[in-house]
Design a protein around this motif. Structure first.
Motif, mmCIF file in Angstrom:
data_model
loop_
_atom_site.group_PDB
_atom_site.id
_atom_site.type_symbol
_atom_site.label_atom_id
_atom_site.label_comp_id
_atom_site.label_asym_id
_atom_site.label_seq_id
_atom_site.Cartn_x
_atom_site.Cartn_y
_atom_site.Cartn_z
ATOM 1 N N ASP A 110 0.847 -1.190 0.000
ATOM 2 C CA ASP A 110 0.000 0.000 0.000
ATOM 3 C C ASP A 110 0.884 1.241 0.000
ATOM 4 O O ASP A 110 1.535 1.524 1.004
ATOM 5 C CB ASP A 110 -0.897 -0.012 1.237
ATOM 6 C CG ASP A 110 -1.829 1.191 1.315
ATOM 7 O OD1 ASP A 110 -1.692 2.121 0.492
ATOM 8 O OD2 ASP A 110 -2.683 1.215 2.224
ATOM 9 N N PRO A 111 0.946 2.001 -1.085
ATOM 10 C CA PRO A 111 1.869 3.151 -1.158
ATOM 11 C C PRO A 111 1.640 4.183 -0.059
ATOM 12 O O PRO A 111 2.602 4.691 0.526
ATOM 13 C CB PRO A 111 1.589 3.733 -2.548
ATOM 14 C CG PRO A 111 1.111 2.570 -3.349
ATOM 15 C CD PRO A 111 0.291 1.767 -2.392
ATOM 16 N N LYS A 112 0.393 4.493 0.224
ATOM 17 C CA LYS A 112 0.124 5.512 1.241
ATOM 18 C C LYS A 112 0.538 5.046 2.637
ATOM 19 O O LYS A 112 0.959 5.849 3.474
ATOM 20 C CB LYS A 112 -1.351 5.909 1.216
ATOM 21 C CG LYS A 112 -1.745 6.737 0.002
ATOM 22 C CD LYS A 112 -3.163 7.260 0.132
ATOM 23 C CE LYS A 112 -3.545 8.154 -1.055
ATOM 24 N NZ LYS A 112 -2.695 9.370 -1.123
ATOM 25 N N ALA A 113 0.427 3.753 2.887
ATOM 26 C CA ALA A 113 0.772 3.218 4.204
ATOM 27 C C ALA A 113 2.262 3.310 4.492
ATOM 28 O O ALA A 113 2.669 3.408 5.659
ATOM 29 C CB ALA A 113 0.297 1.771 4.321
ATOM 30 N N ILE A 114 3.091 3.267 3.462
ATOM 31 C CA ILE A 114 4.545 3.281 3.670
ATOM 32 C C ILE A 114 5.179 4.629 3.350
ATOM 33 O O ILE A 114 6.377 4.813 3.581
ATOM 34 C CB ILE A 114 5.235 2.187 2.832
ATOM 35 C CG1 ILE A 114 5.086 2.470 1.323
ATOM 36 C CG2 ILE A 114 4.713 0.810 3.194
ATOM 37 C CD1 ILE A 114 5.933 1.571 0.444
ATOM 38 N N ALA A 115 4.416 5.594 2.848
ATOM 39 C CA ALA A 115 5.006 6.820 2.304
ATOM 40 C C ALA A 115 5.806 7.591 3.343
ATOM 41 O O ALA A 115 6.935 8.048 3.071
ATOM 42 C CB ALA A 115 3.914 7.709 1.704
ATOM 43 N N GLN A 116 5.261 7.767 4.541
ATOM 44 C CA GLN A 116 5.980 8.525 5.566
ATOM 45 C C GLN A 116 7.291 7.842 5.942
ATOM 46 O O GLN A 116 8.336 8.497 6.051
ATOM 47 C CB GLN A 116 5.098 8.688 6.810
ATOM 48 C CG GLN A 116 4.054 9.775 6.710
ATOM 49 C CD GLN A 116 4.638 11.176 6.913
ATOM 50 O OE1 GLN A 116 5.761 11.333 7.382
ATOM 51 N NE2 GLN A 116 3.868 12.187 6.555
ATOM 52 N N ASP A 117 7.251 6.541 6.167
ATOM 53 C CA ASP A 117 8.466 5.822 6.559
ATOM 54 C C ASP A 117 9.481 5.783 5.416
ATOM 55 O O ASP A 117 10.699 5.873 5.654
ATOM 56 C CB ASP A 117 8.121 4.413 7.009
ATOM 57 C CG ASP A 117 7.406 4.391 8.359
ATOM 58 O OD1 ASP A 117 7.570 5.347 9.134
ATOM 59 O OD2 ASP A 117 6.674 3.427 8.625
ATOM 60 N N LEU A 118 9.006 5.635 4.191
ATOM 61 C CA LEU A 118 9.911 5.716 3.042
ATOM 62 C C LEU A 118 10.589 7.081 2.996
ATOM 63 O O LEU A 118 11.809 7.184 2.791
ATOM 64 C CB LEU A 118 9.143 5.493 1.745
ATOM 65 C CG LEU A 118 8.994 4.093 1.170
ATOM 66 C CD1 LEU A 118 8.180 4.149 -0.110
ATOM 67 C CD2 LEU A 118 10.363 3.460 0.905
ATOM 68 N N PHE A 119 9.789 8.121 3.167
ATOM 69 C CA PHE A 119 10.314 9.482 3.076
ATOM 70 C C PHE A 119 11.423 9.704 4.094
ATOM 71 O O PHE A 119 12.528 10.176 3.747
ATOM 72 C CB PHE A 119 9.186 10.496 3.286
ATOM 73 C CG PHE A 119 9.639 11.934 3.191
ATOM 74 C CD1 PHE A 119 9.666 12.580 1.970
ATOM 75 C CD2 PHE A 119 10.054 12.622 4.323
ATOM 76 C CE1 PHE A 119 10.097 13.893 1.874
ATOM 77 C CE2 PHE A 119 10.481 13.937 4.243
ATOM 78 C CZ PHE A 119 10.502 14.574 3.015
#
Length: 475
Positions: A263-272
């Motif tokens: 899920d892209p939105k679920a990981i976006a903050q941690d990826l960032f």
């Protein structure tokens, strides 16, 4: 002149360590380019004197025993906590990182936390054989004098990573901070020396000649270095004459692989934050991201949304969580890599050019889509606010891409099925592989690189062993 804006506590710390008026080397605020203070410019002769003092102090320090040394490390942690705000503000000026977010205040908290964790770590003798005829035990003893050479990106925290285990095991330590960030390191050492015995911990502020001498000095028994692979190779050469033991945490170009079904939105903050903590100026930051084609556009869009909502600016502003590049050399590297990517047809999603309206060394968060292996921005460590995003269709290709470079500090795998992610992680050639996160460290979990990212482990019991010499007692 930014000294006028220093708080009384900052000014008092700075006055302890800076060179007298008219002497030393001016250190500039990374964000405003105003003068903060004057770093001492010490010589090889000064270093030789410091090493002689540390060598003389070492037997008495070791003789105190583990419990007393641990008690003093806890007192040093208390001393840092008592001055944490002044140290954080000085760090923010000198390094550029903001006070808030995973930055200056976070770094000071990590310093005291690592001291406390190291003080509490137990390294007991190990019984190897006890069969009625033979009794053999493995003990660990102090090495002697440790030379600690630190970087400019996390100057206080990484200094503590070198200092804490070395002192805990009975060594004395001579610290050579980066020429870019000497004042905050010297200030922290001065705070710790309020409780430590004389000459157990000494800071020497000098140029590369001083660093080279520290690595080659016949009375330095262990060298700990965090920095570039190129400099690490020079330290290996310099240390050959005295056979100093080495722990080298060198450059990285960490790859992340996003598996299909994520899920892209679920990981976006941690990826960032895996990529852009400390504005990307972190050895084990996420520096190239491989995303499955089925979710590629959605991951790019999710990262873009986070980037556009994350404030960048002068670190002393309570609102900002991203700062400038620390120095002109690194700014130029980032600018060159982005320009090269644009010339090769990559797509700039955000950023892509300097931000002079924020200040001389500010470069905005830059997401580069449609990047490919072979582009300089993918193959070279950017060490800045830039993330190339590469599309793949076969996981085998992504694993091969992650492993193709001669570095291996960290890596990460992102996916909804943790067991599947672990299978992929086991095939990544790096010292650490995180699952659904990137770059987090823990004082009890060993950390170190493979390939061109260095060797040796830090943290926890293994970190204590790395700053000690083994002794077998047989009989």
């Amino acid at each position: 002149m930014s000294e006028a804006a220093l708080s009384p506590d900052e000014a008092a710390l700075l006055d302890r360590v800076q060179a007298p008026e008219g002497q030393g080397r001016e250190i500039l605020d990374a964000a405003t380019r105003e003068v903060i203070g004057r770093a001492p410019v010490q010589t090889v002769a000064d270093l030789d004197d410091a090493i002689a003092r540390a060598k003389a102090a070492q037997p008495g320090w070791e003789a105190l025993g583990h419990q007393k040394r641990s008690d003093l490390l806890l007192q040093a942690a208390d001393a840092i906590d008592a001055r944490a705000e002044a140290l954080a503000r000085l760090l923010s000026r000198e390094q550029g990182k903001p006070l808030n977010g995973p930055n200056a205040r976070f770094e000071l908290g990590a310093c005291s936390a690592w001291l406390r964790a190291t003080a509490a770590t137990v390294l007991e003798p190990e019984v190897l054989v006890d069969d009625g005829e033979t009794h053999a035990e493995l003990h660990y003893k102090a090495i002697g004098v440790v030379g600690a050479i630190g970087p400019w990106n996390w100057p206080l925290m990484i200094a503590i990573w070198q200092i804490a285990p070395s002192l805990r095991m009975g060594n004395t330590v001579v610290v050579k901070p980066s020429e870019y960030t000497p004042l905050s390191v010297l200030a922290m050492i001065s705070v710790m020396n309020e409780v430590l015995p004389p000459d157990v911990l000494i800071g020497v502020s000098g140029d590369r000649e001083v660093g080279a001498r520290l690595a080659a000095h016949p009375d330095v028994d262990k060298v700990m270095f965090t920095g570039s692979t190129a400099t690490g190779r020079k330290i290996i050469e310099s240390s050959a004459g005295n056979l100093a033991r080495l722990t080298l945490e060198l450059g990285g170009n960490d790859a992340g692989i996003v598996l299909p079904g994520t899920d892209p939105k679920a990981i976006a903050q941690d990826l960032f934050w895996g990529a852009f903590i400390n504005t990307g100026q972190t050895c084990a930051a996420l520096k190239r991201l491989y995303v499955h084609d089925s979710i590629y556009d959605d991951v790019v869009d999710a990262l873009k949304e986070v980037a556009e909502q994350t404030p960048m600016g002068v670190g002393l502003s309570e609102d900002n969580v991203l700062g400038p590049l620390q120095n002109t050399q690194q700014f130029d590297i980032v600018n060159r890599l982005v320009d090269d990517a644009k010339a090769r047809g990559a797509r700039i999603v955000t950023g892509g050019a300097p931000a002079p309206e924020l200040g001389e060394l500010f470069y905005p968060i830059t997401l580069i889509a449609d990047a490919t292996d072979g582009m300089a921005v993918v193959d070279e460590e950017q060490f800045g606010p830039v993330l190339p995003i590469v599309k793949y269709s076969d996981v085998e290709d992504a694993i091969a891409s992650a492993n193709r470079l001669d570095v291996g500090l960290g890596g990460s795998v992102w996916g909804p099925d943790r067991d599947e992610a672990r299978k992929v992680a086991a095939r990544i050639q790096s010292g650490t592989v995180w699952i659904n996160s990137h770059g987090g460290v823990h004082p009890m979990i060993p950390f170190g690189g493979v390939k061109g990212s260095g060797y040796g482990l830090e943290f926890g019991v293994e970190g204590l062993k790395s700053v000690a010499v083994p002794q077998i007692i047989n009989g």
